[in-house]
Design a protein around this motif. Structure first.
Motif, PDB file in Angstrom:
ATOM      1  N   THR A 154      23.186  14.596  -8.986  1.00 51.54           N
ATOM      2  CA  THR A 154      21.802  14.811  -9.604  1.00 51.54           C
ATOM      3  C   THR A 154      20.753  14.149  -8.573  1.00 51.54           C
ATOM      4  OG1 THR A 154      21.761  12.813 -11.000  1.00 51.54           O
ATOM      5  CG2 THR A 154      22.407  14.899 -11.969  1.00 51.54           C
TER       6      THR A 154
ATOM      7  N   TRP B  16      21.515  24.370 -14.721  1.00 56.03           N
ATOM      8  CA  TRP B  16      20.313  23.847 -15.237  1.00 56.03           C
ATOM      9  C   TRP B  16      20.695  23.318 -16.719  1.00 56.03           C
ATOM     10  CZ3 TRP B  16      15.904  23.892 -12.188  1.00 56.03           C
ATOM     11  CH2 TRP B  16      15.955  24.580 -10.692  1.00 56.03           C
TER      12      TRP B  16
ATOM     13  N   GLU C  34      17.946  22.279 -20.017  1.00 52.15           N
ATOM     14  CA  GLU C  34      16.757  22.058 -20.422  1.00 52.15           C
ATOM     15  C   GLU C  34      16.772  21.447 -21.887  1.00 52.15           C
ATOM     16  OE1 GLU C  34      13.153  25.059 -21.458  1.00 52.15           O
ATOM     17  OE2 GLU C  34      15.083  25.407 -22.521  1.00 52.15           O
TER      18      GLU C  34
ATOM     19  N   LYS D 108      12.003  19.304 -20.554  1.00 54.54           N
ATOM     20  CA  LYS D 108      12.475  18.881 -19.502  1.00 54.54           C
ATOM     21  C   LYS D 108      13.816  19.708 -18.883  1.00 54.54           C
ATOM     22  CE  LYS D 108      11.319  13.933 -20.002  1.00 54.54           C
ATOM     23  NZ  LYS D 108      10.774  13.647 -18.512  1.00 54.54           N
TER      24      LYS D 108
ATOM     25  N   LEU E  49      16.846  19.389 -16.039  1.00 54.24           N
ATOM     26  CA  LEU E  49      17.635  18.656 -15.017  1.00 54.24           C
ATOM     27  C   LEU E  49      18.546  19.400 -14.370  1.00 54.24           C
ATOM     28  CD1 LEU E  49      18.950  15.742 -14.343  1.00 54.24           C
ATOM     29  CD2 LEU E  49      20.537  16.099 -16.151  1.00 54.24           C
ATOM     30  N   LYS E  50      18.482  19.248 -13.000  1.00 52.86           N
ATOM     31  CA  LYS E  50      19.290  20.137 -12.114  1.00 52.86           C
ATOM     32  C   LYS E  50      20.805  19.197 -11.513  1.00 52.86           C
ATOM     33  CE  LYS E  50      17.022  21.807  -8.648  1.00 52.86           C
ATOM     34  NZ  LYS E  50      16.030  21.702  -7.440  1.00 52.86           N
TER      35      LYS E  50
ATOM     36  N   VAL F 132      17.505   8.716 -19.707  1.00 47.62           N
ATOM     37  CA  VAL F 132      16.850   9.839 -19.100  1.00 47.62           C
ATOM     38  C   VAL F 132      15.711   9.209 -18.115  1.00 47.62           C
ATOM     39  CG1 VAL F 132      15.161  11.673 -19.653  1.00 47.62           C
ATOM     40  CG2 VAL F 132      16.914  11.136 -21.199  1.00 47.62           C
TER      41      VAL F 132
ATOM     42  N   LEU G 151      17.052   9.495 -14.454  1.00 42.81           N
ATOM     43  CA  LEU G 151      17.058  10.957 -13.998  1.00 42.81           C
ATOM     44  C   LEU G 151      16.019  11.560 -13.369  1.00 42.81           C
ATOM     45  CD1 LEU G 151      19.546  12.220 -16.822  1.00 42.81           C
ATOM     46  CD2 LEU G 151      20.247  11.629 -14.358  1.00 42.81           C
ATOM     47  N   ASN G 152      15.894  12.070 -12.386  1.00 46.25           N
ATOM     48  CA  ASN G 152      14.858  12.909 -12.054  1.00 46.25           C
ATOM     49  C   ASN G 152      14.722  14.221 -12.438  1.00 46.25           C
ATOM     50  OD1 ASN G 152      12.788  13.871 -10.413  1.00 46.25           O
ATOM     51  ND2 ASN G 152      13.714  13.603  -8.364  1.00 46.25           N
ATOM     52  N   THR G 153      13.868  14.240 -13.550  1.00 45.44           N
ATOM     53  CA  THR G 153      13.813  15.730 -14.380  1.00 45.44           C
ATOM     54  C   THR G 153      12.458  16.349 -14.083  1.00 45.44           C
ATOM     55  OG1 THR G 153      12.889  14.524 -16.209  1.00 45.44           O
ATOM     56  CG2 THR G 153      15.265  14.849 -16.016  1.00 45.44           C
TER      57      THR G 153
ATOM     58  N   SER H 295       9.551  18.130 -15.848  1.00 47.90           N
ATOM     59  CA  SER H 295       8.778  18.162 -17.081  1.00 47.90           C
ATOM     60  C   SER H 295       7.668  19.181 -17.026  1.00 47.90           C
ATOM     61  CB  SER H 295       8.022  16.930 -17.441  1.00 47.90           C
ATOM     62  OG  SER H 295       8.998  15.942 -17.466  1.00 47.90           O
TER      63      SER H 295
END
Length: 471
Positions: free
Chosen positions: A277, A338, A340, A352, A354-355, A423, A426-428, A430
């Motif tokens: 991630t 992905w 969500e 949000k 997250l990859k 969370v 993490l680089n999410t 938004s």
């Protein structure tokens, strides 16, 4: 993870033939086969027709060798495992055929370099079926079956695959002492036994060995180990004093207690996948990079864990997420899973994204889809319906309510436990949906002047789509 036979390459390539030539033989000749268990022991079988034998047929031979009752047919499954990839086989799969296709599978589902792929050899393991409900485990009374489940659970605890808090792994370590060493040892005999087997046989390696650099290790390891031994002995005393009465039932009771304690970990029984991630941008130059993560998927939900720090980054039940996976569009792009989920940004409810970068994204997406379907069918059966999965029954992430959100926020505030989501680390992505289009939220602070002013991309809401069936 599992997949239909059609999901895999139809024929092994030339490099697979050259590497697997030693296992090629006639259909009828008797062949030796080693089936490994979680305890690192192995079942040695000599079978005829192995090259055309299905996993279901092979399972009958293994259960007979291990004296496992037919009632436990669904508890375990065959897995091909190596340092590069773990795959659970379906009953209809032909282990011999898939073994010959192993290198093709590594090229498809891993980023390993060709030289590593050419040398990789899978082991055939007999271990827990990821689709077996944990609620049924405690109904098992066969000690042999329980010990196989215990061995696998303990291995995942010791290797840090199941992150847990110190008080938790200490109790599990004490239960292991009682199961493996007996419940009648005094402190001196227990200390000797622990030192003979080593502390890392009962406690996670990162806990037993401790952290810190080389000098701190030299200064503190002896003292730390002594302290851990005393804590383990104290907990052992507590476990023995509350152990089930009746010597004939005591081992089964202890095994049940160990598994029951593991069941409190939300990722117990997961299939695990490797991925990466994005790290949150830090510093003036907004440097980020990626961190290695382990993605656990079970009938309960999806859990993203930090491989290095041994804690949960994100845990979601299926009713709390939507998902999809995407293939690389151009050379150099990555396969992406992905996720969500609902979140909060500056006090505002947001969606949000997250990859998770991984060549196993296709496998993960398919496994999520199949688990969702299994749960939907089970819930339909419990409700007395005909079992047909309808949109209203699919737990695909748009069903959050006030209580769920409140419970999530409560967990997010409790950061002392390794089980709780982080969370913020993490680089999410938004975004909010204003009814017309989905808009990206503005960052909390101005972008660095080193950053190019590019048009921000727009994102479509992640929808649950048909993907590779993994059931």
């Amino acid at each position: 993870m599992e997949g239909d036979g059609d999901d895999f390459p139809p024929e092994p390539s030339e490099h697979s033939h050259s590497q697997r030539g030693s296992v090629a033989s006639s259909v009828t000749r008797a062949q030796d086969l080693l089936v490994y268990l979680a305890s690192n022991s192995a079942v040695h079988l000599t079978l005829e027709g192995l090259s055309c034998m299905s996993a279901q047929e092979l399972g009958r031979n293994v259960r007979e060798a291990l004296n496992i009752p037919n009632s436990a047919v669904d508890v375990f499954a065959f897995w091909f495992c190596s340092p590069l990839l773990d795959l659970q086989l379906k009953p209809k799969h032909l282990p011999y055929k898939l073994c010959r296709q192993w290198q093709d599978l590594l090229y498809r589902f891993t980023e390993a370099p060709p030289e590593d792929i050419s040398q990789d050899e899978p082991c055939l393991l007999y271990k827990r079926n990821v689709f077996y409900p944990r609620s049924k485990e405690l109904q098992i009374e066969d000690e042999g079956v329980l010990r196989l489940l215990y061995d696998e659970a303990q291995m995942n605890i010791l290797e840090g695959r199941y992150p847990c808090d110190p008080e938790h792994w200490l109790t599990l370590g004490a239960l292991s002492c009682a199961i493996e060493l007996g419940t009648g040892l005094d402190d001196q005999a227990l200390t000797v036994a622990i030192r003979e087997k080593k502390l890392s046989s009962f406690l996670p390696a990162h806990a037993a060995l401790g952290g810190g650099g080389f000098l701190s290790t030299l200064r503190g390891r002896g003292g730390r180990n002594a302290e851990m031994e005393q804590n383990l002995i104290k907990e052992y005393r507590s476990v023995c004093s509350s152990a089930a009465t009746g010597s004939s039932l005591e081992p089964i009771a202890l095994l049940h207690q160990y598994l029951r304690s593991c069941h409190t970990l939300p990722y117990y029984g997961c299939a695990f996948f490797m991925g990466e991630t994005d790290k949150p941008a830090q510093g003036l130059l907004h440097r980020g990079g990626r961190k290695a993560v382990s993605v656990g998927i079970s009938l309960e939900g999806v859990y993203v864990m930090d491989v290095k720090e041994k804690h949960v980054l994100l845990g979601l039940k299926f009713s709390e997420l939507s998902w999809d996976h995407s293939y690389p569009e151009t050379e150099g792009d990555s396969h992406i899973l992905w996720l969500e989920f609902d979140g909060e940004e500056a006090g505002m409810p947001v969606n949000k994204l997250l990859k998770i970068y991984s060549k196993q994204a296709e496998l993960m997406s398919g496994l999520i889809e199949f688990c969702v379907e299994l749960r939907s069918v089970g819930e339909s059966a419990a409700a007395g319906t005909d079992g047909e999965v309808t949109p209203s029954q699919e737990p695909t992430g748009r069903e959050t309510n006030g209580k769920t959100r409140e419970r999530q926020q409560g967990k997010l505030r409790r950061q002392s436990s390794v089980v709780c989501s982080r969370v913020h680390s993490l680089n999410t992505i938004s975004y909010v949906d204003d009814g017309k289009e989905i808009k990206r939220l503005k960052p909390k602070r101005a972008a660095s002047f080193f950053t190019r002013h590019a048009q921000p991309p727009t994102y479509s809401e992640v929808q649950v789509t048909e993907s590779l069936e993994q059931g």
